[in-house]
Design a protein around this motif. Structure first.
Motif, PDB file in Angstrom:
ATOM      1  N   PHE A 191       0.861  -1.176   0.000  1.00 57.99           N
ATOM      2  CA  PHE A 191       0.000   0.000   0.000  1.00 57.99           C
ATOM      3  C   PHE A 191       0.895   1.223   0.000  1.00 57.99           C
ATOM      4  O   PHE A 191       1.618   1.487   0.960  1.00 57.99           O
ATOM      5  CB  PHE A 191      -0.918   0.007   1.222  1.00 57.99           C
ATOM      6  CG  PHE A 191      -1.708   1.277   1.370  1.00 57.99           C
ATOM      7  CD1 PHE A 191      -2.785   1.540   0.550  1.00 57.99           C
ATOM      8  CD2 PHE A 191      -1.350   2.217   2.323  1.00 57.99           C
ATOM      9  CE1 PHE A 191      -3.511   2.718   0.681  1.00 57.99           C
ATOM     10  CE2 PHE A 191      -2.058   3.398   2.461  1.00 57.99           C
ATOM     11  CZ  PHE A 191      -3.154   3.642   1.639  1.00 57.99           C
ATOM     12  N   MET A 192       0.885   1.969  -1.115  1.00 56.94           N
ATOM     13  CA  MET A 192       1.755   3.132  -1.249  1.00 56.94           C
ATOM     14  C   MET A 192       1.107   4.310  -0.532  1.00 56.94           C
ATOM     15  O   MET A 192       0.163   4.923  -1.018  1.00 56.94           O
ATOM     16  CB  MET A 192       1.986   3.457  -2.723  1.00 56.94           C
ATOM     17  CG  MET A 192       2.528   2.287  -3.533  1.00 56.94           C
ATOM     18  SD  MET A 192       4.062   1.604  -2.873  1.00 56.94           S
ATOM     19  CE  MET A 192       5.181   2.965  -3.162  1.00 56.94           C
ATOM     20  N   GLU A 193       1.632   4.582   0.654  1.00 57.51           N
ATOM     21  CA  GLU A 193       1.052   5.648   1.478  1.00 57.51           C
ATOM     22  C   GLU A 193       1.474   7.029   1.005  1.00 57.51           C
ATOM     23  O   GLU A 193       0.669   7.963   0.967  1.00 57.51           O
ATOM     24  CB  GLU A 193       1.468   5.450   2.938  1.00 57.51           C
ATOM     25  CG  GLU A 193       0.847   6.438   3.899  1.00 57.51           C
ATOM     26  CD  GLU A 193       1.185   6.114   5.342  1.00 57.51           C
ATOM     27  OE1 GLU A 193       1.747   6.987   6.033  1.00 57.51           O
ATOM     28  OE2 GLU A 193       0.882   4.978   5.783  1.00 57.51           O
ATOM     29  N   LYS A 194       2.730   7.186   0.627  1.00 60.23           N
ATOM     30  CA  LYS A 194       3.212   8.497   0.180  1.00 60.23           C
ATOM     31  C   LYS A 194       4.424   8.332  -0.708  1.00 60.23           C
ATOM     32  O   LYS A 194       5.319   7.559  -0.405  1.00 60.23           O
ATOM     33  CB  LYS A 194       3.574   9.372   1.389  1.00 60.23           C
ATOM     34  CG  LYS A 194       4.008  10.790   1.012  1.00 60.23           C
ATOM     35  CD  LYS A 194       4.430  11.598   2.235  1.00 60.23           C
ATOM     36  CE  LYS A 194       5.779  11.185   2.743  1.00 60.23           C
ATOM     37  NZ  LYS A 194       6.325  12.099   3.769  1.00 60.23           N
ATOM     38  N   VAL A 195       4.421   9.057  -1.815  1.00 60.12           N
ATOM     39  CA  VAL A 195       5.600   9.175  -2.670  1.00 60.12           C
ATOM     40  C   VAL A 195       5.735  10.652  -2.997  1.00 60.12           C
ATOM     41  O   VAL A 195       4.937  11.216  -3.750  1.00 60.12           O
ATOM     42  CB  VAL A 195       5.471   8.345  -3.960  1.00 60.12           C
ATOM     43  CG1 VAL A 195       6.715   8.532  -4.828  1.00 60.12           C
ATOM     44  CG2 VAL A 195       5.267   6.876  -3.650  1.00 60.12           C
ATOM     45  N   SER A 223      -8.456   5.217  -6.183  1.00 58.91           N
ATOM     46  CA  SER A 223      -8.614   5.301  -4.730  1.00 58.91           C
ATOM     47  C   SER A 223      -7.821   4.217  -4.007  1.00 58.91           C
ATOM     48  O   SER A 223      -7.457   4.376  -2.842  1.00 58.91           O
ATOM     49  CB  SER A 223     -10.099   5.187  -4.366  1.00 58.91           C
ATOM     50  OG  SER A 223     -10.646   3.973  -4.860  1.00 58.91           O
ATOM     51  N   ARG A 224      -7.556   3.090  -4.656  1.00 59.93           N
ATOM     52  CA  ARG A 224      -6.794   2.001  -4.038  1.00 59.93           C
ATOM     53  C   ARG A 224      -5.373   2.021  -4.605  1.00 59.93           C
ATOM     54  O   ARG A 224      -5.142   1.572  -5.721  1.00 59.93           O
ATOM     55  CB  ARG A 224      -7.460   0.645  -4.301  1.00 59.93           C
ATOM     56  CG  ARG A 224      -8.883   0.574  -3.755  1.00 59.93           C
ATOM     57  CD  ARG A 224      -9.491  -0.798  -4.002  1.00 59.93           C
ATOM     58  NE  ARG A 224     -10.862  -0.870  -3.535  1.00 59.93           N
ATOM     59  CZ  ARG A 224     -11.219  -1.184  -2.296  1.00 59.93           C
ATOM     60  NH1 ARG A 224     -10.290  -1.473  -1.418  1.00 59.93           N
ATOM     61  NH2 ARG A 224     -12.478  -1.211  -1.930  1.00 59.93           N
ATOM     62  N   THR A 225      -4.465   2.545  -3.825  1.00 57.63           N
ATOM     63  CA  THR A 225      -3.091   2.714  -4.298  1.00 57.63           C
ATOM     64  C   THR A 225      -2.240   1.506  -3.912  1.00 57.63           C
ATOM     65  O   THR A 225      -1.236   1.640  -3.224  1.00 57.63           O
ATOM     66  CB  THR A 225      -2.484   4.001  -3.737  1.00 57.63           C
ATOM     67  OG1 THR A 225      -2.575   3.960  -2.296  1.00 57.63           O
ATOM     68  CG2 THR A 225      -3.206   5.227  -4.248  1.00 57.63           C
ATOM     69  N   TYR A 226      -2.683   0.314  -4.313  1.00 61.46           N
ATOM     70  CA  TYR A 226      -1.916  -0.904  -4.046  1.00 61.46           C
ATOM     71  C   TYR A 226      -0.985  -1.177  -5.220  1.00 61.46           C
ATOM     72  O   TYR A 226      -1.343  -0.991  -6.386  1.00 61.46           O
ATOM     73  CB  TYR A 226      -2.846  -2.102  -3.833  1.00 61.46           C
ATOM     74  CG  TYR A 226      -3.590  -2.065  -2.526  1.00 61.46           C
ATOM     75  CD1 TYR A 226      -2.990  -2.493  -1.343  1.00 61.46           C
ATOM     76  CD2 TYR A 226      -4.895  -1.597  -2.451  1.00 61.46           C
ATOM     77  CE1 TYR A 226      -3.658  -2.454  -0.146  1.00 61.46           C
ATOM     78  CE2 TYR A 226      -5.580  -1.554  -1.252  1.00 61.46           C
ATOM     79  CZ  TYR A 226      -4.964  -1.988  -0.099  1.00 61.46           C
ATOM     80  OH  TYR A 226      -5.634  -1.936   1.088  1.00 61.46           O
ATOM     81  N   LEU A 227       0.201  -1.615  -4.890  1.00 63.82           N
ATOM     82  CA  LEU A 227       1.192  -1.970  -5.898  1.00 63.82           C
ATOM     83  C   LEU A 227       1.470  -3.463  -5.773  1.00 63.82           C
ATOM     84  O   LEU A 227       2.046  -3.923  -4.787  1.00 63.82           O
ATOM     85  CB  LEU A 227       2.471  -1.158  -5.689  1.00 63.82           C
ATOM     86  CG  LEU A 227       3.511  -1.188  -6.813  1.00 63.82           C
ATOM     87  CD1 LEU A 227       2.903  -0.669  -8.102  1.00 63.82           C
ATOM     88  CD2 LEU A 227       4.731  -0.365  -6.436  1.00 63.82           C
ATOM     89  N   GLN A 228       1.022  -4.213  -6.769  1.00 66.58           N
ATOM     90  CA  GLN A 228       1.175  -5.665  -6.748  1.00 66.58           C
ATOM     91  C   GLN A 228       2.638  -6.059  -6.984  1.00 66.58           C
ATOM     92  O   GLN A 228       3.435  -5.257  -7.487  1.00 66.58           O
ATOM     93  CB  GLN A 228       0.279  -6.304  -7.820  1.00 66.58           C
ATOM     94  CG  GLN A 228      -1.206  -6.057  -7.610  1.00 66.58           C
ATOM     95  CD  GLN A 228      -1.722  -6.686  -6.332  1.00 66.58           C
ATOM     96  OE1 GLN A 228      -1.212  -7.720  -5.884  1.00 66.58           O
ATOM     97  NE2 GLN A 228      -2.728  -6.073  -5.730  1.00 66.58           N
ATOM     98  N   PRO A 229       3.021  -7.287  -6.595  1.00 68.87           N
ATOM     99  CA  PRO A 229       4.407  -7.730  -6.819  1.00 68.87           C
ATOM    100  C   PRO A 229       4.827  -7.610  -8.271  1.00 68.87           C
ATOM    101  O   PRO A 229       4.069  -7.962  -9.184  1.00 68.87           O
ATOM    102  CB  PRO A 229       4.390  -9.192  -6.345  1.00 68.87           C
ATOM    103  CG  PRO A 229       3.274  -9.254  -5.359  1.00 68.87           C
ATOM    104  CD  PRO A 229       2.234  -8.300  -5.856  1.00 68.87           C
ATOM    105  N   MET A 230       6.000  -7.072  -8.491  1.00 71.88           N
ATOM    106  CA  MET A 230       6.638  -6.869  -9.791  1.00 71.88           C
ATOM    107  C   MET A 230       5.936  -5.817 -10.653  1.00 71.88           C
ATOM    108  O   MET A 230       6.296  -5.635 -11.813  1.00 71.88           O
ATOM    109  CB  MET A 230       6.754  -8.191 -10.577  1.00 71.88           C
ATOM    110  CG  MET A 230       7.484  -9.285  -9.835  1.00 71.88           C
ATOM    111  SD  MET A 230       9.070  -8.741  -9.120  1.00 71.88           S
ATOM    112  CE  MET A 230       9.997  -8.363 -10.596  1.00 71.88           C
ATOM    113  N   ASP A 231       4.941  -5.120 -10.115  1.00 72.07           N
ATOM    114  CA  ASP A 231       4.296  -4.033 -10.848  1.00 72.07           C
ATOM    115  C   ASP A 231       5.117  -2.759 -10.712  1.00 72.07           C
ATOM    116  O   ASP A 231       5.823  -2.553  -9.716  1.00 72.07           O
ATOM    117  CB  ASP A 231       2.880  -3.789 -10.338  1.00 72.07           C
ATOM    118  CG  ASP A 231       1.883  -4.779 -10.923  1.00 72.07           C
ATOM    119  OD1 ASP A 231       2.325  -5.662 -11.692  1.00 72.07           O
ATOM    120  OD2 ASP A 231       0.680  -4.678 -10.609  1.00 72.07           O
TER     121      ASP A 231
END
Length: 401
Positions: A191-195, A223-231
Motif C-alpha cells: 500500500f503506497m502511502e506516500k511518494v 482510490s486504491r493505491t496498491y502496488l502488486q508484486p513486480m508491478d
C-alpha cells in the motif's frame, strides 16, 4: 525471537465433484473447518490469524524488532547480569540495548526480557550479537555470546528520468520534469502511502500525480493505491527554479542537485516501511557562451504568407561582453524576411535581448525553423542554430469569385 505482525491463516482447499467417490465429504469438511470463510470455503484466505512460524523476510526501510530473553536455568542465584545486543552490518556496529545498567541478581527460573527496535538502512547480511555476562555465587565471572544472522532485502527498484522543457514565454528559466519509476520487487502487495519529492534549495516542486474531479483532487492511480508484486508505477514531478536563481543566466548549469524522493508504504497487516533516496543529480543542458531560445511562435501558419517570431538571445558568459552580428540563411522550405548581417550591438555578461524576426514558408507540412547564425566579432566565433522550433504550414484559403 523476531517480533512481527501475525498473518492471515491460509488453508489449502480440497474438493471434488459430487459424482466422484468421496461425494460431498470434502465439501462438508471444509464447511466445518473453523479457519475457512463461510460461503467461500474454497478461497485460500481465511479469517483467522497465525503467529509467524519463521523469521520471515526483512526489507530495507522497515523496522526490525526483536524480543530477547535471558533465563536462569540453574538452581543458583547469579549476580551482576549485563545483557548487551549489538547489530553488526557490513559497515558499522550498532548498540541496540535499551539499558546499559547491570541487573543486581537473577533468581532461578527467572528471566530478563528486553525488546529492541532498529530501522534497517542497509541491505545485505546483518548479525544480531547478544552478549551476556554475569557473576556466579563463587565469584567467578562468566560470559557467553549468541549470533543471529539474517539478510536484509531490497523492497523497491527506483529509476529516475529527467526531461528538460523550455518555458521562456514569460522570461522563466527552463522547467525540469522528473519521472520516477517505482517497482515492487517483493512477493506481497504494498500500500503506497506516500511518494513525494523533497526539492533542493534551488527548486520549487509541483506534483503531477493528481487530477481535479468535481473540485476535489484525486490520485491518478485511483482510490486504491496498491502496488502488486513486480508491478511498476510512474510518478511525475515538475521543478521550477526559484526566482533568485532563475534571474541569473548561467547559474543553473553543469551538475545540479534536484532533491530526493521520500517513499512510505505499508505491507501485511500495516507494517510500515520508509525509504529516502540519495540526492538526485541532473546534468543541466549546456548552452555554450550564447543561448538562443524562442519566446513566441505561432502553431499554424499559412503557405507563402509571412509570420513573426520572437527570439531571446542570452550571453551565458559571466565575464565577457560580446558584440554580435545576426545572419539569416534560407533553407529549402523556410525563407527569412529581412536584412542579414545586421549588428545587434554589445551584449553584456548574463544579460539578454529580444529580437523580432519574420519568416515565410514555401512548403506545406511540419517545417523546421533553421538557419540563424550569430557571430561574435570580438573572438571571430560563429554560433549556428538549426532546428530551433517547428511550425505547421497549411494552404491558405482560396477566395471564391
Amino acid at each position: 525471537m523476531r517480533l512481527t505482525k501475525p498473518t492471515l491463516f491460509t488453508n489449502i482447499p480440497v474438493t471434488c465433484e459430487e459424482r466422484d467417490l468421496p461425494g460431498n465429504l470434502f465439501n462438508q469438511l471444509m464447511k466445518d473447518d473453523p479457519s475457512t470463510v463461510k460461503g467461500a470455503e474454497t478461497l485460500m484466505l481465511g479469517e483467522m490469524l497465525t503467529l509467524p512460524q519463521n523469521f520471515g523476510n526483512i526489507f530495507l526501510g522497515e523496522t526490525f524488532s526483536s524480543y530477547i530473553s535471558v533465563h536462569n536455568d540453574s538452581n543458583q542465584v547469579v549476580k551482576d547480569i549485563l545483557v548487551k545486543a549489538d547489530l553488526q552490518t557490513s559497515s558499522q556496529r550498532l548498540n541496540l540495548s535499551a539499558s546499559s545498567a547491570a541487573v543486581a541478581e537473577l533468581k532461578p527460573d527467572c528471566c530478563i526480557d528486553d525488546v529492541i527496535h532498529h530501522e534497517v538502512k542497509e541491505i545485505g547480511t546483518h548479525i544480531l550479537v547478544c552478549a551476556v555476562s554475569y557473576t556466579m555465587q563463587t565469584g567467578e565471572k562468566m560470559y557467553f555470546r549468541k549470533f543471529f544472522k539474517f539478510q536484509v532485502l531490497k523492497p523497491l527498484d527506483v529509476k529516475t528520468k529527467f526531461y528538460n522543457a523550455e518555458s521562456d514565454l514569460s522570461s522563466v528559466t527552463d522547467e525540469v520534469f522528473l519521472e520516477a519509476q517505482i517497482q515492487n520487487i517483493t512477493t506481497s502487495p504494498m500500500f503506497m502511502e506516500k511518494v513525494s519529492l523533497e526539492p533542493s534549495m534551488m527548486y520549487n516542486v509541483a506534483e503531477l500525480n493528481t487530477v481535479d474531479t468535481a473540485g476535489e483532487s484525486e490520485s491518478t492511480f485511483g482510490s486504491r493505491t496498491y502496488l502488486q508484486p513486480m508491478d511498476t508505477r510512474q510518478y511525475l514531478y515538475c521543478l521550477k527554479p526559484k526566482q533568485e536563481f532563475a534571474e541569473k543566466a548561467g547559474v543553473i548549469k553543469g551538475v545540479t542537485v534536484i532533491g530526493k524522493l521520500d517513499i512510505v508504504w505499508k505491507t501485511n497487516l500495516g507494517e510500515r516501511g520508509r525509504l529516502q533516496t540519495s540526492q538526485l543529480q541532473r546534468m543541466a543542458p549546456g548552452y555554450g557562451d550564447v543561448r538562443l531560445s524562442l519566446e513566441t511562435i505561432p502553431d499554424t501558419v499559412n503557405l507563402e504568407e509571412p509570420f513573426d517570431i520572437t527570439c531571446k538571445i542570452t550571453n551565458c558568459s559571466s565575464e565577457r561582453t560580446m558584440d554580435l552580428v545576426l545572419e539569416m540563411c534560407n533553407t529549402n522550405s523556410i525563407h527569412w524576411c529581412g536584412v542579414s548581417g545586421r549588428q545587434l550591438g554589445k551584449l553584456h555578461p548574463s544579460s539578454s535581448l529580444h529580437l523580432a524576426l519574420t519568416l515565410l514558408s514555401s512548403v506545406q507540412g511540419l517545417q523546421s525553423v533553421s538557419g540563424l547564425r550569430l557571430t561574435d566579432t570580438f573572438l571571430k566565433r560563429t554560433y549556428e542554430y538549426d532546428d530551433i522550433a517547428q511550425v505547421c504550414v497549411v494552404s491558405s484559403e482560396v477566395k471564391q469569385s
